[in-house]
Design a protein around this motif. Structure first.
Motif, PDB file in Angstrom:
ATOM      1  N   TYR A 295       0.785  -1.283  -0.040  1.00 34.90           N
ATOM      2  CA  TYR A 295      -0.024   0.003   0.061  1.00 34.90           C
ATOM      3  C   TYR A 295       0.813   1.333  -0.050  1.00 34.90           C
ATOM      4  CZ  TYR A 295      -4.184  -2.818   0.602  1.00 34.90           C
ATOM      5  OH  TYR A 295      -5.202  -3.503   0.484  1.00 34.90           O
ATOM      6  N   LYS A 296       2.172   1.276   0.466  1.00 33.91           N
ATOM      7  CA  LYS A 296       3.032   2.167   0.404  1.00 33.91           C
ATOM      8  C   LYS A 296       2.300   3.648   0.923  1.00 33.91           C
ATOM      9  CE  LYS A 296       5.774   0.724  -3.420  1.00 33.91           C
ATOM     10  NZ  LYS A 296       5.289  -0.549  -3.483  1.00 33.91           N
ATOM     11  N   GLU A 297       2.338   4.633   0.377  1.00 33.13           N
ATOM     12  CA  GLU A 297       1.992   5.775   1.080  1.00 33.13           C
ATOM     13  C   GLU A 297       0.470   5.581   1.509  1.00 33.13           C
ATOM     14  OE1 GLU A 297       1.279   6.863  -3.372  1.00 33.13           O
ATOM     15  OE2 GLU A 297       2.733   5.365  -2.115  1.00 33.13           O
ATOM     16  N   PHE A 298      -0.372   4.686   1.052  1.00 27.83           N
ATOM     17  CA  PHE A 298      -1.716   4.633   1.453  1.00 27.83           C
ATOM     18  C   PHE A 298      -1.856   3.627   2.779  1.00 27.83           C
ATOM     19  CE2 PHE A 298      -1.848   5.422  -2.984  1.00 27.83           C
ATOM     20  CZ  PHE A 298      -2.516   6.785  -3.118  1.00 27.83           C
ATOM     21  N   TRP A 299      -0.766   3.103   2.960  1.00 26.22           N
ATOM     22  CA  TRP A 299      -0.877   2.203   4.164  1.00 26.22           C
ATOM     23  C   TRP A 299      -1.393   2.979   5.528  1.00 26.22           C
ATOM     24  CZ3 TRP A 299       3.088   0.638   8.064  1.00 26.22           C
ATOM     25  CH2 TRP A 299       2.909  -0.503   8.913  1.00 26.22           C
ATOM     26  N   ALA A 300      -2.607   2.493   5.934  1.00 25.41           N
ATOM     27  CA  ALA A 300      -3.205   2.988   7.088  1.00 25.41           C
ATOM     28  C   ALA A 300      -2.345   3.291   8.387  1.00 25.41           C
ATOM     29  CB  ALA A 300      -4.617   2.384   7.384  1.00 25.41           C
ATOM     30  N   ALA A 301      -1.469   2.260   8.568  1.00 25.81           N
ATOM     31  CA  ALA A 301      -0.823   2.178   9.827  1.00 25.81           C
ATOM     32  C   ALA A 301       0.534   3.253   9.952  1.00 25.81           C
ATOM     33  CB  ALA A 301      -0.241   0.968  10.144  1.00 25.81           C
ATOM     34  N   PHE A 302       0.836   3.828   8.886  1.00 28.21           N
ATOM     35  CA  PHE A 302       1.488   5.204   8.861  1.00 28.21           C
ATOM     36  C   PHE A 302       1.063   6.453   9.889  1.00 28.21           C
ATOM     37  CE2 PHE A 302       3.981   3.862   4.935  1.00 28.21           C
ATOM     38  CZ  PHE A 302       5.107   3.447   5.580  1.00 28.21           C
ATOM     39  N   ASP A 303      -0.322   6.435   9.385  1.00 27.56           N
ATOM     40  CA  ASP A 303      -1.414   7.364  10.415  1.00 27.56           C
ATOM     41  C   ASP A 303      -0.750   8.559  10.731  1.00 27.56           C
ATOM     42  OD1 ASP A 303      -3.545   7.862  11.490  1.00 27.56           O
ATOM     43  OD2 ASP A 303      -3.285   6.934  13.387  1.00 27.56           O
ATOM     44  N   VAL A 304      -0.102   9.142   9.715  1.00 29.34           N
ATOM     45  CA  VAL A 304       0.588  10.820   9.893  1.00 29.34           C
ATOM     46  C   VAL A 304      -0.522  11.578  10.300  1.00 29.34           C
ATOM     47  CG1 VAL A 304       2.595  10.220   8.690  1.00 29.34           C
ATOM     48  CG2 VAL A 304       0.553  11.276   7.454  1.00 29.34           C
ATOM     49  N   PRO A 305      -0.211  12.752  11.065  1.00 27.69           N
ATOM     50  CA  PRO A 305       1.271  12.742  12.010  1.00 27.69           C
ATOM     51  C   PRO A 305       0.966  12.061  13.288  1.00 27.69           C
ATOM     52  CG  PRO A 305      -0.357  14.774  12.102  1.00 27.69           C
ATOM     53  CD  PRO A 305      -1.116  13.802  11.227  1.00 27.69           C
ATOM     54  N   ARG A 306      -0.113  11.572  13.704  1.00 29.32           N
ATOM     55  CA  ARG A 306      -0.168  10.974  14.918  1.00 29.32           C
ATOM     56  C   ARG A 306       0.820   9.879  15.273  1.00 29.32           C
ATOM     57  NH1 ARG A 306      -4.470  12.584  12.699  1.00 29.32           N
ATOM     58  NH2 ARG A 306      -4.520  10.792  11.011  1.00 29.32           N
ATOM     59  N   HIS A 307       1.292   8.988  14.450  1.00 33.04           N
ATOM     60  CA  HIS A 307       2.287   8.227  14.447  1.00 33.04           C
ATOM     61  C   HIS A 307       3.366   8.800  14.164  1.00 33.04           C
ATOM     62  CE1 HIS A 307      -0.115   4.230  13.991  1.00 33.04           C
ATOM     63  NE2 HIS A 307      -0.659   4.905  14.782  1.00 33.04           N
ATOM     64  N   LEU A 308       4.460   9.162  14.953  1.00 37.11           N
ATOM     65  CA  LEU A 308       5.724  10.148  14.986  1.00 37.11           C
ATOM     66  C   LEU A 308       6.821   8.926  14.407  1.00 37.11           C
ATOM     67  CD1 LEU A 308       5.452  11.954  17.934  1.00 37.11           C
ATOM     68  CD2 LEU A 308       4.633  12.512  15.811  1.00 37.11           C
ATOM     69  N   TRP A 309       6.852   7.647  14.956  1.00 41.86           N
ATOM     70  CA  TRP A 309       7.757   6.620  14.498  1.00 41.86           C
ATOM     71  C   TRP A 309       7.075   5.594  13.781  1.00 41.86           C
ATOM     72  CZ3 TRP A 309      11.427  10.003  16.159  1.00 41.86           C
ATOM     73  CH2 TRP A 309      11.166  10.564  17.240  1.00 41.86           C
TER      74      TRP A 309
END
Length: 298
Positions: A209-223
């Protein structure tokens, strides 16, 4: 815009954590699909084998103010809500089984980022002495109705020691990461266990999914952690990973959200296929969508 906001925010980041922001290289750009629709950079720190979201908004707490931020509600309205709540019932039993596998005399547990209190309620009903931290006042109020009383800040626990400290998808949200890890270590009893669940950016679904991967969840996920980064970071505070456990349901749930972001449609069958494929490939690679790490003092 990135550069100005990033520099401004870093004044508030403490010394040890600041080092993670050094020598970052571009990885990809992501959009905040939950709240703002703003674009953020996700950069890589090759030394730790982890990804970092930049910039960190000054008003980060405002990015949690959404009816779609499901860990702060007990909503069962949408398809995603219903799937989340159904899976939560199953995973609570599995989490309790893991807690009970730790042989402790006092059974004192601290859940950091306790949300609406369901995990601690389950522990309490099974003879654990429960404490919890949750920054969302709405979530704290929902938990209180369930008989689980949470504090707002980890700093409110001064001289207490816990047999188990859990962070279920919380570590990726912590601003001053290294300092926070040291605080957790100090709250742990001598033979205690730190249990941390985080997404794995090296999973098949993340790569698909790359940039659509939901677990990136920016900006709440900082790391954004890999297995290497968890091992390296905790070794720096003299802790070691004792066991790694897959969270197989996460591949399906994250794929459901990712499909929605990617195609603007729900696509449940495509999401289930990608989740299945992710778990199948992880049988060999061990790179599951999310992983639980059981960590002890070295």
């Amino acid at each position: 815009m990135f550069h100005e906001e990033h520099d401004h925010k870093q004044i508030k980041i403490l010394g040890e954590t600041q080092k993670i922001y050094e020598n970052l290289i571009p990885f990809l750009d992501c959009i905040d699909y939950t709240v703002s629709k703003e674009k953020y950079e996700v950069k890589k720190n090759a030394i730790y084998d982890m990804l970092v979201t930049v910039p960190v908004p000054e008003n980060l707490e405002d990015y949690y103010k959404s009816k779609d931020y499901i860990s702060h509600t007990d909503s069962k309205k949408s398809l995603f809500d219903k799937v989340y709540q159904a899976v939560k019932f199953i995973t609570l039993k599995r989490k309790l089984k893991l807690m009970n596998s730790f042989k402790t005399s006092t059974k004192n547990i601290l859940d950091v980022g306790a949300g609406t209190g369901d995990f601690l309620k389950t522990c309490k009903e099974n003879n654990w002495n429960v404490s919890g931290v949750e920054p969302s006042l709405d979530a704290i109020n929902i938990a209180a109705v369930k008989g689980v009383f949470l504090k707002e800040n980890l700093s409110e626990f001064k001289n207490e020691k816990f047999d188990v400290i859990t962070l279920w998808h919380v570590l990726e949200h912590v601003e001053n990461l290294k300092e926070y890890m040291a605080t957790l270590k100090n709250l742990l009893s001598e033979n205690g266990r730190l249990v941390i669940a985080v997404p794995n950016y090296k999973s098949y679904d993340a790569n698909y999914y790359k940039e659509f991967w939901a677990a990136f969840d920016v900006p709440r996920h900082l790391w954004h952690f890999s297995q290497n980064s968890i091992h390296t970071l905790f070794s720096e505070v003299n802790m070691s990973v004792e066991k790694t456990i897959p969270m197989k349901f996460d591949a399906y749930y994250v794929s459901l959200l990712s499909e929605k972001y990617k195609s603007k449609k729900t696509n449940p069958f495509q999401a289930l296929y990608r989740g299945f494929l992710s778990n199948s490939k992880a049988k060999t690679s061990k790179e599951y969508s999310s992983l639980i790490y059981v960590i002890k003092n070295s």
